[in-house]
Design an enzyme around this catalytic site. Sequence first.
Site, PDB file in Angstrom:
ATOM      1  N   ASP A   1       0.829  -1.205   0.000  1.00 18.26           N
ATOM      2  CA  ASP A   1       0.000   0.000   0.000  1.00 18.26           C
ATOM      3  C   ASP A   1       0.862   1.253   0.000  1.00 18.26           C
ATOM      4  O   ASP A   1       2.079   1.188   0.210  1.00 18.26           O
ATOM      5  CB  ASP A   1      -0.962  -0.001   1.205  1.00 18.26           C
ATOM      6  CG  ASP A   1      -0.285  -0.429   2.510  1.00 18.26           C
ATOM      7  OD1 ASP A   1       0.964  -0.430   2.567  1.00 18.26           O
ATOM      8  OD2 ASP A   1      -1.002  -0.770   3.460  1.00 18.26           O
TER       9      ASP A   1
ATOM     10  N   ASP B   1      -7.577  -2.379  14.305  1.00 19.18           N
ATOM     11  CA  ASP B   1      -8.984  -2.609  13.936  1.00 19.18           C
ATOM     12  C   ASP B   1      -9.144  -3.846  13.040  1.00 19.18           C
ATOM     13  O   ASP B   1     -10.199  -4.060  12.459  1.00 19.18           O
ATOM     14  CB  ASP B   1      -9.565  -1.366  13.251  1.00 19.18           C
ATOM     15  CG  ASP B   1      -8.844  -1.019  11.948  1.00 19.18           C
ATOM     16  OD1 ASP B   1      -7.891  -1.728  11.566  1.00 19.18           O
ATOM     17  OD2 ASP B   1      -9.243  -0.031  11.296  1.00 19.18           O
TER      18      ASP B   1
ATOM     19  N   HIS C   1      -7.380  -4.455  10.262  1.00 21.20           N
ATOM     20  CA  HIS C   1      -7.087  -4.255   8.838  1.00 21.20           C
ATOM     21  C   HIS C   1      -5.800  -4.958   8.420  1.00 21.20           C
ATOM     22  O   HIS C   1      -4.897  -5.156   9.235  1.00 21.20           O
ATOM     23  CB  HIS C   1      -7.096  -2.769   8.443  1.00 21.20           C
ATOM     24  CG  HIS C   1      -5.908  -1.951   8.860  1.00 21.20           C
ATOM     25  ND1 HIS C   1      -5.995  -0.882   9.726  1.00 21.20           N
ATOM     26  CD2 HIS C   1      -4.601  -2.017   8.504  1.00 21.20           C
ATOM     27  CE1 HIS C   1      -4.804  -0.334   9.870  1.00 21.20           C
ATOM     28  NE2 HIS C   1      -3.932  -1.004   9.139  1.00 21.20           N
TER      29      HIS C   1
ATOM     30  N   GLU D   1      -9.649  -1.687   5.274  1.00 21.59           N
ATOM     31  CA  GLU D   1     -10.297  -1.360   6.545  1.00 21.59           C
ATOM     32  C   GLU D   1     -11.575  -2.180   6.717  1.00 21.59           C
ATOM     33  O   GLU D   1     -12.123  -2.691   5.727  1.00 21.59           O
ATOM     34  CB  GLU D   1     -10.658   0.140   6.556  1.00 21.59           C
ATOM     35  CG  GLU D   1      -9.449   1.075   6.505  1.00 21.59           C
ATOM     36  CD  GLU D   1      -8.734   1.222   7.851  1.00 21.59           C
ATOM     37  OE1 GLU D   1      -8.863   0.331   8.719  1.00 21.59           O
ATOM     38  OE2 GLU D   1      -8.046   2.240   8.029  1.00 21.59           O
TER      39      GLU D   1
HETATM   40  C1  GLP Z   1      -0.420   0.319   8.490  1.00 15.56           C
HETATM   41  C2  GLP Z   1      -0.086  -0.540   7.277  1.00 15.56           C
HETATM   42  C3  GLP Z   1      -0.350  -1.998   7.522  1.00 15.56           C
HETATM   43  C4  GLP Z   1       0.268  -2.409   8.843  1.00 15.56           C
HETATM   44  C5  GLP Z   1      -0.370  -1.641   9.954  1.00 15.56           C
HETATM   45  C6  GLP Z   1       0.178  -1.988  11.335  1.00 15.56           C
HETATM   46  O1  GLP Z   1      -1.738   0.696   8.541  1.00 15.56           O
HETATM   47  N1  GLP Z   1      -0.811  -0.124   6.112  1.00 15.56           N
HETATM   48  O2  GLP Z   1       0.177  -2.770   6.463  1.00 15.56           O
HETATM   49  O3  GLP Z   1       0.091  -3.785   9.052  1.00 15.56           O
HETATM   50  O4  GLP Z   1      -0.106  -0.262   9.726  1.00 15.56           O
HETATM   51  O5  GLP Z   1       1.309  -1.229  11.582  1.00 15.56           O
HETATM   52  P1  GLP Z   1       2.314  -1.438  12.770  1.00 15.56           P
HETATM   53  O6  GLP Z   1       3.094  -2.636  12.408  1.00 15.56           O
HETATM   54  O7  GLP Z   1       3.141  -0.193  12.778  1.00 15.56           O
HETATM   55  O8  GLP Z   1       1.507  -1.617  13.997  1.00 15.56           O
END
Ligand code: GLP
Length: 242
Positions: free
Chosen positions: A67, A136, A138, A143
């Site tokens: 993404d 959440d 995702h 989402e």
């Molecule tokens: C972002 C990314 C996700 C990731 C999530 C969790 O939203 N788009 O791919 O899994 O954050 O991030 P973190 O690993 O910093 O908790």
Amino acid sequence: MNVLIFENEDEISTASGSLIASQVIEKPNAVLGLATGSTALIPYKTMIRLYKEKAVSFAGVTSFNLDEYCNLDVQNENSYHSFMHANLFSHIDIRPENTHFLNGNAEDINKECKAYDDAILAAGGIDIQLLGIGSDGHIAFNEPCDHFPEGSHIVTLDARTIHDNARFFNSIEEVPTQALTMGIGSILRARKIVLIATGANKAQAVQQMVEGDITPMCPASVLRLHPNVTVMLDRAAAGALK
Ligand code: GLP
């Protein structure tokens, strides 16, 4: 879904980084699906170490990131382009031309998303996909919603995601409100998936993913339909599992 619980982040780093590296050793021209966020640093640490120890070369690898934010210059330190360069690509021998990202600033979003999905197919599909999970539920930037989106698409980020990701920015107002993301279909087409979660703030999402209903309200729950998913957790992230 194979759920593994580890004592600490170092153990997860060794297990997840070795899993990805072994895919590359087995198939030097492997296609990797890569992720951003603090969780992704865990496998990247071991991948970089194994590269420096000459145990693996990424020179033949192709990568597709999950993404990218919209309306954020790729040079901005918070773009996922910058994240990947700073935290993985500049430390290994992957060829820049073999690394792929969605362009969150594309003029024609539909065309950009279709071209990205086509490029993944043309590369032969993703051999191993790395995932984190949002608090959440995702995955990538899919989402919670009323359906599982198939291909790459634009999303409006949930308030909770904006809040969670604000820690990387100077203020919450700077966090982009939209992003382009691979779809759930694109993720499920990967031949292998490894999802990592650490920390108590992921415990509820992990419980829903592993033990709750399979529902687009918890996008990660769809991974239970995939035949080859390994989930790597620390004790805190596994804390709400029955
Ligand atoms: C972002 C990314 C996700 C990731 C999530 C969790 O939203 N788009 O791919 O899994 O954050 O991030 P973190 O690993 O910093 O908790």
